[in-house]
Design a protein around this motif. Structure first.
Motif, mmCIF file in Angstrom:
data_model
loop_
_atom_site.group_PDB
_atom_site.id
_atom_site.type_symbol
_atom_site.label_atom_id
_atom_site.label_comp_id
_atom_site.label_asym_id
_atom_site.label_seq_id
_atom_site.Cartn_x
_atom_site.Cartn_y
_atom_site.Cartn_z
ATOM 1 N N ALA A 76 44.297 39.162 50.700
ATOM 2 C CA ALA A 76 45.100 38.754 49.535
ATOM 3 C C ALA A 76 44.274 38.920 48.271
ATOM 4 N N GLU A 77 43.047 38.425 48.318
ATOM 5 C CA GLU A 77 42.167 38.512 47.158
ATOM 6 C C GLU A 77 41.779 39.970 46.868
ATOM 7 N N GLN A 78 41.375 40.673 47.941
ATOM 8 C CA GLN A 78 40.991 42.081 47.760
ATOM 9 C C GLN A 78 42.124 42.895 47.167
ATOM 10 N N ASP B 283 33.387 45.009 43.455
ATOM 11 C CA ASP B 283 32.707 44.264 44.512
ATOM 12 C C ASP B 283 33.604 43.113 44.930
ATOM 13 N N LYS B 284 34.107 43.220 46.130
ATOM 14 C CA LYS B 284 35.086 42.233 46.562
ATOM 15 C C LYS B 284 34.468 40.858 46.733
ATOM 16 N N GLU B 285 33.166 40.788 47.017
ATOM 17 C CA GLU B 285 32.554 39.491 47.270
ATOM 18 C C GLU B 285 32.464 38.671 45.982
ATOM 19 N N THR B 286 32.060 39.297 44.906
ATOM 20 C CA THR B 286 31.850 38.539 43.677
ATOM 21 C C THR B 286 33.036 38.614 42.738
ATOM 22 N N ASP C 131 46.218 51.407 50.328
ATOM 23 C CA ASP C 131 44.783 51.588 50.315
ATOM 24 C C ASP C 131 44.079 50.531 51.169
ATOM 25 N N VAL C 132 44.355 49.254 50.907
ATOM 26 C CA VAL C 132 43.617 48.209 51.625
ATOM 27 C C VAL C 132 44.488 47.378 52.563
ATOM 28 N N GLY C 133 45.813 47.504 52.486
ATOM 29 C CA GLY C 133 46.661 46.853 53.484
ATOM 30 C C GLY C 133 47.300 45.553 53.041
ATOM 31 N N GLU C 134 47.134 45.172 51.777
ATOM 32 C CA GLU C 134 47.747 43.923 51.327
ATOM 33 C C GLU C 134 48.990 44.227 50.493
#
Ligand code: ZN
Lengths: 352, 874
Positions: B433-435, B234-237, B311-314
């Protein structure tokens, strides 16, 4: 006497049989119908004849004269026909020898294609607007919403001109005819800054890209852009106008499709493809097996560009598109080497 | 960007859509699919006459003949040392398979394998690529004897299955591969090669493409379901699944701190840490995906950074933590707290990047450093010293955000295009960056057995705006021409993860935190309208004709006039050419003597020419045209023209671009034919005749010709210096010089390769266009004209034009035509004399008598005797 006339007639007609050309014919006429001919001496002797004989001989002689004259006429016709037939035969040409040429001039194929495009656009109400080939960075990029260092500049490798002290506004060779959009909008909006008039123009001209010269890429090429600005211009109008144009350009049955794309100076942006006219959409080397040919890039004029041209984007909208006459020629005539265009080999130019 | 379909399926259900359907939807929405490469999924079969849609390559795998199998024993070959025989089970029966694969050779003769090896098995009759020839050549497996052992099937390498070029060994499938399953079902794939537009940088990753596809199809986007782990992050938490639970007590924030010195260049910097890792190869299906996506698998850690990026671009960077500790040392038995500093490089500072090259940096570059010095070239490439090696135990994982313009400049400056710089230079949202770090740590834990340290260090000094855009149905109607309700608009944008609210018919759309391409105000509106149009579908927008009023009808007189001039020239038998605007000083100076004034002329000089011979903009149109003529001169006849600009530089400003016309004629005057022998060559008068016809076609009068001045100033728009001084004329209209023409100067001609005389003309089109045309016609008389010839003997010095103008003046309106038909020189008429014979046409508004004509003739002769000492030639 009538025997004598019969003899004259018989001899004359007999000798006429051997006459085959016009000079012999004339000689025959002189000897058989001429002043000193036997027949004429019969006429000359009429006076010496008795009253009773005169009309009989006279009539007889006249009959012979008419007969000979008509025979002559008939023969003359035959002789003439024969002579004509002979001369026609003798004058016959070798029709397989090549025809005699003249020095003809032709327009360069790019000019021909530019004209074709511009004349269709003229029918649709687009007037020609031309502008300079050497430009500033400001007009070629910045005012068209290409900020310095924007990745979209990678799409347009640029020739720069040596000039001192230009800062971030160097001089360059225009990479597209789009600087003309700004020139035109500013010119039109200056006519009436509070209520700028609508615009409908075609911008043709030579453009430059920093490329290696290969069969596929060139350092210069023609472009024609269209620009519409007005108070009621929509993306649906863009589609309708360009589909109309494509049908005039490629035939009434031309099928088109619009793909989303990106250009800094339009938004929404699109590419218009037409169904490949080489293979009818089945896939071939010209369309790289896709069945579609990329024919032009287009889009709604970006609000920043409208603003820079003196048109309030809250009130005005517009669309623009650009296409390449040389590319169209290459597709249409299956030209596989773009270098032909500026190579100017007459053996190429002669084919248009 | 290469996107395997199997990877997309991690995020979206694609049932009922063919690969072509998917490619078409993406293409129409701006993610143009250049090519579909099949690697196992069934390829479409086109029958004759059926339409192709995409360039297609690769191979489909036969469902029956290519299956997952297990190798149970590697046995020696009785007659060949380098070959082995495999005892293999294909799900139905046992097979004996011959192979020379080096990556299982070490198991030869070790008996029944404790853990069977899963392999890709091709049965007899299957069609695969031939692994032993260069390139991709299909072959069908047939029964054959190899060194006395029957062979009919094989275990495959990636090359044989069309996955990659790899043919070093056979594919070793993951242990959980189900034996007997058709390979096409297990790992059949197709790769979409997508061109990423600058505005679509957010989609240079699998999630981005899946998100687009979800929006276009209205299907659900299954975010962050990771098929490999089957766990939900869960990227938010920041929860990390069960691996997070295994974390040590020590938080990353206790071990590492970050200092960002220039937030504009480095808006965010995130780091996480994973310890107790074991460096080894990634699972096979991960390696396969990486290869299909165009990347080379290295080891589980490097692969995790690459996989997470795709996968996510970072873009991520993995540091060997212990190397960093070693650089700064320890305090007691505790490592010194590592401080990561991002800053501009100093001019001349050096860094050896991962590729082994030492790079000299400038202050325009940004560095990731520790307190000892530089570690990595920010956003472009890591440094060699702190890279992950086989010995690495603890990884410090960086996910940072870098300024796109700066990254672009740096990558260009060092000619270092990497996957990272490709993305950063197009713009990556700092939220990623975080994800990215979390995704990378999760994958590393999964593939290496490592333990993730709790928490992340996260410096985030510059947050992007994520603009809120207001858009109404009226905007949509005004700019797109379609009727949508506010609700419909909101629904379309929500599919792209805009957070939308509708109030009083106004949609307020909040930009989702993964894209940087949405502006504010009018620009933002245009950006969002494009998204509405794209998701709605360009193909559904109607085609209408403009209802707007027509603009002022200004026309373009200059363009029209030039086109008319072209037509006249073509009608005169001249071929139009268009040459390069770029030339070189040397090429142009061929036309002018080396000491000629042209060499002193300035050119518009290119700062970045493609080649020395195309280094300046042309200054002389005849020079261009002569080059073209020379190339085409093959002993025939040439008559050509060009119309276009030349470029006259102005001091550091825009050059002038006056438009010119040049004409070149050389070679035979008569068109070649089988009965034409020895045609005369074009000369001065051929050119002059065409010029006369051109000018009359342009309806110009008041035209005069005079010998061209021997020399002219370098700044003169028209120069005759390259022309034969005795065979050159200038053309004036109403006293204004508009052009020069004549025979090429013998010295200039020497520098070209021409067999016959070359006649050149050059016109200043602006001057010519500005000459006022005259309209009106000469009436055609109904009365018969009287024709008469007159020949006079004059001194050589008397110009023909003078004689003709005297005849016209004296004859007045009655002499309607004066045609020179013979110029004759002979001993009989005397040395230094010439005879000029004219054919005169007398015409009056009644029938003319011979006597009337004779009276005029007498007057003409007397006048000529008196004015130029002419004698009538009897
Ligand atoms: Zn085709």
């Amino acid at each position: 006497m009538s025997d004598q006339l019969n003899e004259i007639e018989k001899a004359a007609l007999e000798s006429l049989q051997s006459v085959t050309d016009s000079s012999a014919l004339e000689a025959w006429r002189v000897s058989h119908l001429g002043r000193s001919s036997p027949l004429m001496s019969v006429f000359a002797g009429l006076g010496k004849l008795s009253k009773e004989e005169r009309p009989v001989v006279g009539q007889g002689a006249n009959r012979v004269k008419v007969a000979l004259e008509s025979a002559l006429e008939e023969r003359a016709k035959l002789v003439k026909e024969a002579a004509l037939a002979k001369s026609l035969e003798e004058d016959a040409l070798d029709v397989t020898l090549p025809g005699r040429g003249i020095h003809v001039g032709r327009l360069h194929p790019s000019t021909q294609q530019l004209r074709k495009v511009l004349s269709i656009l003229a029918d649709m109400g687009f007037q020609v607007y031309t502008s300079r080939e050497v430009e500033t960075d400001e007009y070629n990029f910045q005012l068209l919403n290409f900020p310095p260092n924007h990745p979209a500049r990678d799409m347009q490798d640029t020739f720069f001109v040596e000039a001192e002290g230009r800062g971030d506004n160097p001089i360059l060779l225009r990479t597209h005819t789009s600087p003309g959009q700004i020139h035109a909008m500013r010119e039109f909006s200056a006519m009436n800054p509070d209520n700028p008039p609508p615009i409908r123009i075609a911008l043709p001209g030579m453009c430059f890209r920093y490329e290696q010269i290969t069969a596929r890429s060139e350092i210069q090429f023609n472009q024609v852009e269209g620009l519409v600005v007005g108070e009621n211009i929509t993306f649906a109008d863009l589609k309708g106008t360009l589909v109309d144009f494509a049908r005039r350009m490629f035939g009434q049955n031309a099928r088109t499709r619009f793909r989303a794309s990106y250009f800094p100076f339009t938004e929404p942006s699109a590419e218009m493809d037409i169904e490949c006219f080489v293979c009818g959409g089945k896939g071939c080397s010209v369309c790289k097996n896709s069945g579609w040919l990329e024919i032009l890039g287009c889009g709604m004029v970006h609000p920043v560009v409208l603003q820079n041209g003196g048109y309030d984007p809250a009130r005005y909208s517009g669309f623009a598109w650009g296409m390449g006459p040389e590319r169209q020629l290459m597709l249409r005539y299956k030209i596989d080497d773009i270098r032909y265009f500026w190579g100017n080999d007459l053996r190429f130019l002669d084919q248009f | 960007m290469k996107i395997p379909i199997s990877w997309l399926k991690d995020y979206i259900d694609l049932d009922g859509l063919s690969v072509e359907d998917i490619a078409r939807k993406l293409t129409l929405a701006g993610l143009e699919v250049d090519e579909i490469k099949y690697a196992g999924l069934p390829m479409p079969e086109y029958k004759d006459g059926e339409k192709h849609e995409f360039k297609t390559s690769g191979i489909g795998w036969d469902k029956e003949k290519l299956v997952v199998a297990e190798i149970r024993e590697v046995m020696p070959h009785p007659n060949a040392d380098r070959l082995t025989l495999l005892d293999l089970f294909d799900g139905t029966q046992n097979q004996t398979v011959l192979t020379g694969a080096p990556n299982i050779f070490h198991l030869k003769g070790t008996g029944k394998l404790a853990k069977p090896i899963k392999a890709a098995y091709a049965k007899e009759g299957s069609t695969i690529y031939d692994g032993h020839v260069d390139g991709l050549v299909l072959t069908t497996l047939k029964r054959a004897k190899i060194r006395g052992v029957e062979s009919y099937s094989m275990v495959c390498s990636e090359k044989e299955l069309g996955i990659s070029e790899e043919h070093e060994g056979i594919i070793l499938l993951d242990d959980d591969a189900p034996v007997g399953m058709p390979l096409t079902d297990y790992m059949g794939d197709a790769v979409l090669d997508i061109s990423i537009l600058p505005s679509m940088a957010r989609n240079a990753n699998v999630l981005g493409v899946a998100r687009e596809l979800a929006a276009l199809t209205g299907r659900e986007l299954r975010k962050h379901v990771n098929k490999e782990t089957g766990k939900q992050g869960d990227k938010e938490t920041g929860k990390q699944g069960k691996n997070a639970v295994r974390s040590t007590q020590k938080s990353v924030t206790d071990l590492v701190e970050i200092e960002i010195t220039v937030p504009e260049l480095n808006p965010r910097f995130v780091m996480g840490l994973i310890r107790d890792i074991e460096i080894k190869p990634s699972p096979y299906h991960i390696q396969r995906r990486l290869r299909l996506a165009g990347m080379r698998p290295i080891n589980n850690i490097v692969d995790a950074t690459n996989y997470a990026m795709l996968d996510v671009g970072e873009p991520l960077h993995a540091f060997d933590y212990d190397v960093l500790v070693g650089r700064v040392g320890q305090v007691g038995n505790l490592p010194y707290k590592i401080k990561i500093i991002t800053r501009a490089a100093q001019d001349g500072e050096k860094l050896t990047t991962l590729d082994g090259n030492e790079r000299t940096l400038t202050s325009a570059n940004v560095l990731v450093c520790d307190e000892k010095g530089s570690l990595a070239l920010a956003g472009v490439m890591g440094g060699l010293e702190s890279e992950v090696t086989d010995k690495t135990k603890t990884v410090l994982l960086e996910g940072a955000n870098w300024n796109s313009i700066n990254t672009r400049k740096t990558a260009g400056q060092h000619n270092l295009q990497s996957e990272a710089s490709f993305r950063f230079s197009r713009g990556v949202h700092p939220a990623l960056a975080e994800q990215g770090v979390k995704r990378g740590l999760q994958l590393m834990a999964e593939w290496s057995g490592g333990v993730i340290a709790p928490g992340l260090v996260d410096e985030y000094p510059l947050k992007p705006k994520d603009p809120m855009i207001a858009i109404t149905p009226k905007d949509v109607k005004r700019l797109l021409g379609i009727e949508l309700t506010a609700k419909q608009i909101a629904e379309l944008l929500t599919r792209l993860e805009f957070k939308c609210t509708v109030e009083k018919n106004i949609v307020k759309a909040k930009t989702p935190p993964h894209r940087l391409d949405i502006g504010e105000g009018a620009v933002g509106l245009a950006d969002v309208l494009e998204e509405v149009a794209r998701v709605y579908g360009y193909d559904r927008i109607p085609e209408t004709r403009m209802s707007d009023s027509l603009p002022p009808q200004l026309g373009n007189p200059q363009h029209e006039w030039e086109e008319r001039t072209r037509d006249l020239l073509v009608a005169l038998g001249l071929q139009e050419v268009v040459s390069y605007r770029m030339t070189s000083r040397e090429r142009e100076s061929r036309l002018f003597a080396p000491e000629g004034s042209q060499t002193l002329r300035e050119h518009v000089v290119l700062a970045n020419p493609i080649a020395p011979e195309r280094s300046v903009m042309r200054r002389s149109l005849p020079a261009s045209l002569l080059e073209t003529a020379e190339k085409n001169a093959r002993g025939g006849s040439l008559a050509m023209f060009e119309i276009g600009p030349v470029f006259e530089p102005q001091q550091n400003g825009l050059p002038n671009e006056p438009r010119k016309l040049a004409i070149v004629m050389t070679g035979a005057r008569l068109a070649s034919a089988w009965d034409v022998k020895d045609s005369p060559s074009y000369d001065f008068y051929d050119m002059k005749g065409r010029i006369e016809l051109l000018l009359s076609g342009l309806r110009l009068s008041g035209i005069s010709y005079a010998p061209a001045p021997a020399s002219s100033s370098p700044s003169a728009p028209l120069s005759a210096e390259y022309l034969h001084p005795g065979k050159a004329a200038e053309v004036k209209v109403n006293g204004q010089t508009v052009g020069v023409f004549g025979e090429l100067h013998p010295l200039a001609k020497e520098r070209y390769d021409f067999e016959t005389a070359v006649i050149v003309a050059e016109f200043d089109l602006d001057a010519l266009r500005n000459a006022a045309p005259t309209y009106g016609i000469t009436p055609v008389s109904e009365f018969p004209p009287v024709f008469e010839d007159i020949a006079v003997i004059v001194d050589e010095a008397v110009a023909a034009e003078r004689v003709e103008s005297l005849i016209r003046q004296t004859g007045g309106r009655t002499v309607t035509r004066v045609r020179l038909f013979d110029v004759y020189r002979d001993e009989k008429i005397g040395a230094g004399k010439k005879s000029l014979a004219y054919n005169l046409t007398y015409q009056s508004d009644k029938t003319m008598t011979d006597a009337e004509a004779a009276a005029i003739r007498t007057k003409i002769v007397k006048r000529l005797e008196h004015e130029v000492g002419a004698k009538l030639r009897s």
